[in-house]
Design a protein around this motif. Structure first.
Motif, PDB file in Angstrom:
ATOM      1  N   THR A 149      34.508  44.481  40.075  1.00  0.00           N
ATOM      2  CA  THR A 149      34.147  44.698  41.473  1.00  0.00           C
ATOM      3  C   THR A 149      34.434  43.452  42.308  1.00  0.00           C
ATOM      4  O   THR A 149      34.984  43.541  43.407  1.00  0.00           O
ATOM      5  CB  THR A 149      32.660  45.083  41.584  1.00  0.00           C
ATOM      6  OG1 THR A 149      32.432  46.238  40.787  1.00  0.00           O
ATOM      7  CG2 THR A 149      32.283  45.379  43.016  1.00  0.00           C
ATOM      8  N   ALA A 150      34.075  42.293  41.781  1.00  0.00           N
ATOM      9  CA  ALA A 150      34.307  41.043  42.511  1.00  0.00           C
ATOM     10  C   ALA A 150      35.804  40.780  42.692  1.00  0.00           C
ATOM     11  O   ALA A 150      36.248  40.384  43.770  1.00  0.00           O
ATOM     12  CB  ALA A 150      33.655  39.877  41.778  1.00  0.00           C
ATOM     13  N   ALA A 151      36.583  41.025  41.650  1.00  0.00           N
ATOM     14  CA  ALA A 151      38.028  40.799  41.746  1.00  0.00           C
ATOM     15  C   ALA A 151      38.670  41.766  42.735  1.00  0.00           C
ATOM     16  O   ALA A 151      39.558  41.381  43.496  1.00  0.00           O
ATOM     17  CB  ALA A 151      38.673  40.945  40.368  1.00  0.00           C
ATOM     18  N   ILE A 152      38.214  43.006  42.765  1.00  0.00           N
ATOM     19  CA  ILE A 152      38.758  43.982  43.710  1.00  0.00           C
ATOM     20  C   ILE A 152      38.397  43.600  45.141  1.00  0.00           C
ATOM     21  O   ILE A 152      39.210  43.736  46.060  1.00  0.00           O
ATOM     22  CB  ILE A 152      38.283  45.404  43.356  1.00  0.00           C
ATOM     23  CG1 ILE A 152      38.980  45.855  42.075  1.00  0.00           C
ATOM     24  CG2 ILE A 152      38.560  46.385  44.485  1.00  0.00           C
ATOM     25  CD1 ILE A 152      38.440  47.135  41.498  1.00  0.00           C
ATOM     26  N   LYS A 153      37.183  43.078  45.356  1.00  0.00           N
ATOM     27  CA  LYS A 153      36.790  42.631  46.698  1.00  0.00           C
ATOM     28  C   LYS A 153      37.675  41.474  47.163  1.00  0.00           C
ATOM     29  O   LYS A 153      38.115  41.430  48.311  1.00  0.00           O
ATOM     30  CB  LYS A 153      35.322  42.211  46.720  1.00  0.00           C
ATOM     31  CG  LYS A 153      34.372  43.376  46.722  1.00  0.00           C
ATOM     32  CD  LYS A 153      32.937  42.891  46.792  1.00  0.00           C
ATOM     33  CE  LYS A 153      31.972  44.065  46.725  1.00  0.00           C
ATOM     34  NZ  LYS A 153      30.573  43.627  46.778  1.00  0.00           N
ATOM     35  N   VAL A 154      37.941  40.530  46.273  1.00  0.00           N
ATOM     36  CA  VAL A 154      38.803  39.403  46.624  1.00  0.00           C
ATOM     37  C   VAL A 154      40.216  39.889  46.925  1.00  0.00           C
ATOM     38  O   VAL A 154      40.843  39.470  47.902  1.00  0.00           O
ATOM     39  CB  VAL A 154      38.822  38.343  45.496  1.00  0.00           C
ATOM     40  CG1 VAL A 154      39.908  37.304  45.728  1.00  0.00           C
ATOM     41  CG2 VAL A 154      37.469  37.690  45.377  1.00  0.00           C
ATOM     42  N   LEU A 155      40.722  40.796  46.109  1.00  0.00           N
ATOM     43  CA  LEU A 155      42.057  41.349  46.322  1.00  0.00           C
ATOM     44  C   LEU A 155      42.138  42.052  47.676  1.00  0.00           C
ATOM     45  O   LEU A 155      43.080  41.846  48.441  1.00  0.00           O
ATOM     46  CB  LEU A 155      42.404  42.315  45.193  1.00  0.00           C
ATOM     47  CG  LEU A 155      43.755  43.002  45.254  1.00  0.00           C
ATOM     48  CD1 LEU A 155      44.872  41.983  45.239  1.00  0.00           C
ATOM     49  CD2 LEU A 155      43.897  43.967  44.100  1.00  0.00           C
ATOM     50  N   ASN A 156      41.137  42.864  47.993  1.00  0.00           N
ATOM     51  CA  ASN A 156      41.126  43.561  49.277  1.00  0.00           C
ATOM     52  C   ASN A 156      41.038  42.585  50.446  1.00  0.00           C
ATOM     53  O   ASN A 156      41.672  42.787  51.475  1.00  0.00           O
ATOM     54  CB  ASN A 156      39.972  44.559  49.339  1.00  0.00           C
ATOM     55  CG  ASN A 156      40.253  45.800  48.531  1.00  0.00           C
ATOM     56  OD1 ASN A 156      41.402  46.174  48.332  1.00  0.00           O
ATOM     57  ND2 ASN A 156      39.205  46.445  48.058  1.00  0.00           N
ATOM     58  N   THR A 157      40.277  41.526  50.286  1.00  0.00           N
ATOM     59  CA  THR A 157      40.169  40.521  51.339  1.00  0.00           C
ATOM     60  C   THR A 157      41.506  39.812  51.550  1.00  0.00           C
ATOM     61  O   THR A 157      41.937  39.598  52.683  1.00  0.00           O
ATOM     62  CB  THR A 157      39.085  39.484  50.994  1.00  0.00           C
ATOM     63  OG1 THR A 157      37.845  40.167  50.823  1.00  0.00           O
ATOM     64  CG2 THR A 157      38.955  38.441  52.074  1.00  0.00           C
ATOM     65  N   LEU A 158      42.175  39.471  50.451  1.00  0.00           N
ATOM     66  CA  LEU A 158      43.448  38.761  50.559  1.00  0.00           C
ATOM     67  C   LEU A 158      44.541  39.609  51.186  1.00  0.00           C
ATOM     68  O   LEU A 158      45.389  39.082  51.907  1.00  0.00           O
ATOM     69  CB  LEU A 158      43.891  38.262  49.187  1.00  0.00           C
ATOM     70  CG  LEU A 158      43.075  37.120  48.613  1.00  0.00           C
ATOM     71  CD1 LEU A 158      43.513  36.822  47.184  1.00  0.00           C
ATOM     72  CD2 LEU A 158      43.210  35.886  49.471  1.00  0.00           C
TER      73      LEU A 158
END
Length: 73
Positions: free
Chosen positions: A52-61
Motif C-alpha cells: 500500500t505504501a509503495a503504491i501511494k508513493v508511485l501514484n504520488t510520483l
C-alpha cells in the motif's frame, strides 16, 4: 560568430555515440532505481502495508490520485 561555433560543436557531438551514451546514463540509472525501488516492492511485497505504501508513493510520483473509484454492484 559564437552561435556558429556552438552550432558546429553540437553537430559534432550529435554524431558521437559515446557522448550520447554518457549523457543517457543518468536517466537510465534514475529509471532503474525508480523501477526497482518503487514498482517492484508494490508488486512483489508479501506485506499488505508495504504494498500500500509503495503504491501511494508511485501514484504520488506519477501525479495520480491515490483514491481509486469503486465499482458499483
Amino acid at each position: 560568430m559564437t552561435a556558429t561555433t556552438a552550432g558546429s560543436m553540437v553537430a559534432g557531438v550529435q554524431g558521437n555515440t559515446t557522448i550520447a551514451a554518457i549523457t543517457a546514463t543518468p536517466t537510465l540509472v534514475a529509471s532503474l532505481l525508480f523501477f526497482f525501488g518503487v514498482v517492484c516492492p508494490a508488486v512483489w511485497s508479501r506485506k499488505p502495508q508495504r504494498r500500500t505504501a509503495a503504491i501511494k508513493v508511485l501514484n504520488t510520483l506519477i501525479g495520480r490520485s491515490s483514491a481509486r473509484p469503486r465499482a458499483s454492484k
